[in-house]
Write an enzyme that holds these catalytic residues in place. Structure first.
Site, PDB file in Angstrom:
ATOM      1  N   TYR A 130     -22.981-125.609  70.969  1.00  0.00           N
ATOM      2  CA  TYR A 130     -23.162-126.854  70.214  1.00  0.00           C
ATOM      3  C   TYR A 130     -22.957-128.097  71.092  1.00  0.00           C
ATOM      4  CZ  TYR A 130     -23.774-125.008  65.457  1.00  0.00           C
ATOM      5  OH  TYR A 130     -24.275-124.419  64.309  1.00  0.00           O
TER       6      TYR A 130
ATOM      7  N   HIS B 131     -27.389-120.827  60.884  1.00  0.00           N
ATOM      8  CA  HIS B 131     -27.944-121.762  61.869  1.00  0.00           C
ATOM      9  C   HIS B 131     -29.398-121.396  62.116  1.00  0.00           C
ATOM     10  CE1 HIS B 131     -28.546-124.059  65.562  1.00  0.00           C
ATOM     11  NE2 HIS B 131     -29.191-122.985  65.990  1.00  0.00           N
TER      12      HIS B 131
HETATM   13  P1  IDP Z   1     -28.344-128.038  61.128  1.00  0.00           P
HETATM   14  O1  IDP Z   1     -27.454-126.819  61.275  1.00  0.00           O
HETATM   15  O2  IDP Z   1     -28.913-128.150  59.750  1.00  0.00           O
HETATM   16  O3  IDP Z   1     -29.395-128.109  62.201  1.00  0.00           O
HETATM   17  P2  IDP Z   1     -26.933-130.157  62.563  1.00  0.00           P
HETATM   18  O4  IDP Z   1     -27.023-131.593  62.245  1.00  0.00           O
HETATM   19  O5  IDP Z   1     -27.642-129.667  63.796  1.00  0.00           O
HETATM   20  O6  IDP Z   1     -27.409-129.325  61.276  1.00  0.00           O
HETATM   21  O7  IDP Z   1     -25.392-129.797  62.685  1.00  0.00           O
HETATM   22  C1  IDP Z   1     -24.969-128.580  63.231  1.00  0.00           C
HETATM   23  C2  IDP Z   1     -23.886-128.015  62.354  1.00  0.00           C
HETATM   24  O8  IDP Z   1     -22.761-128.882  62.377  1.00  0.00           O
HETATM   25  C3  IDP Z   1     -24.235-127.892  60.866  1.00  0.00           C
HETATM   26  O9  IDP Z   1     -24.976-126.738  60.552  1.00  0.00           O
HETATM   27  C4  IDP Z   1     -22.861-127.872  60.249  1.00  0.00           C
HETATM   28  O10 IDP Z   1     -22.232-126.598  60.383  1.00  0.00           O
HETATM   29  C5  IDP Z   1     -22.122-128.894  61.112  1.00  0.00           C
HETATM   30  N1  IDP Z   1     -22.194-130.257  60.562  1.00  0.00           N
HETATM   31  C6  IDP Z   1     -23.275-131.075  60.517  1.00  0.00           C
HETATM   32  N2  IDP Z   1     -22.979-132.258  59.945  1.00  0.00           N
HETATM   33  C7  IDP Z   1     -21.673-132.179  59.615  1.00  0.00           C
HETATM   34  C8  IDP Z   1     -20.753-133.100  58.993  1.00  0.00           C
HETATM   35  O11 IDP Z   1     -21.100-134.216  58.611  1.00  0.00           O
HETATM   36  N3  IDP Z   1     -19.474-132.659  58.817  1.00  0.00           N
HETATM   37  C9  IDP Z   1     -19.053-131.418  59.226  1.00  0.00           C
HETATM   38  N4  IDP Z   1     -19.864-130.543  59.822  1.00  0.00           N
HETATM   39  C10 IDP Z   1     -21.162-130.906  60.011  1.00  0.00           C
HETATM   40 MG    MG Z   2     -29.165-128.334  64.257  1.00  0.00          MG
END
Ligand code: IDP
Ligand code: MG
Length: 138
Positions: free
Chosen positions: A49, A115
């Site tokens: 990540y 994911h």
């Molecule tokens: P995605 O998994 O839908 O692509 P991303 O924005 O890439 O979303 O974020 C990666 C992961 O980080 C998310 O799947 C979730 O587990 C976590 N995440 C994203 N936004 C937040 C937040 O606002 N608070 C806490 N965890 C978050």
């Molecule tokens: Mg993502």
């Protein structure tokens, strides 16, 4: 033919959803080109990540992702990156469409069950993070 990386996150494994999620992918017609169960340590989760390293949730997210086993898969199919994202639903389960995996099973925006890669370049990086070429069925 496109490839994407899918992960059943620790919450999905703990809730006993491995079979449900794989069934969903198979029903959709995705080919499973590689699959294994692993338990990432904190450093490995941070590496995966790294794109989110400046986000306020990075530390909590990488704690969560290293909190238990995950199932990592390479999915293959036409337009599979976008189609997988559609099946997953929005990041925040409260905003996810009915019938999506996150809407059906996720507790909150962080612990959101699955994911999926979001673009061809990220798919390439993410697949190579977990699998070498010998581990992917052609
Ligand atoms: P995605 O998994 O839908 O692509 P991303 O924005 O890439 O979303 O974020 C990666 C992961 O980080 C998310 O799947 C979730 O587990 C976590 N995440 C994203 N936004 C937040 C937040 O606002 N608070 C806490 N965890 C978050
Ligand atoms: Mg993502």
């Amino acid at each position: 033919m496109e490839r994407t990386l899918s992960i059943i996150k620790p919450d999905g494994v703990k809730k006993g959803l491995i079979g449900e999620i794989i069934k969903r992918f198979e029903q959709e017609g995705f080919k499973i080109a590689a699959m294994k169960m692993i338990w990432m340590n904190k450093k490995q989760a941070e590496g995966f990540y790294a794109v989110h390293k400046d986000k306020p949730f990075y530390n909590s997210l990488t704690d969560f992702m290293s909190s238990g086993p995950v199932v990592v898969m390479v999915l293959e199919g036409d337009n599979v990156i976008k189609r997988n994202r559609e099946i997953m639903g929005a990041t925040d389960p409260k905003k996810a469409a009915d019938g999506t995996i996150r809407k059906m099973y996720a507790d909150n925006v962080e612990q959101n069950i699955v994911h999926g890669s979001d673009a061809p370049e990220t798919a390439k990086f993410e697949i190579s993070y977990f699998f070498n070429s010998l581990e992917i069925v052609d």
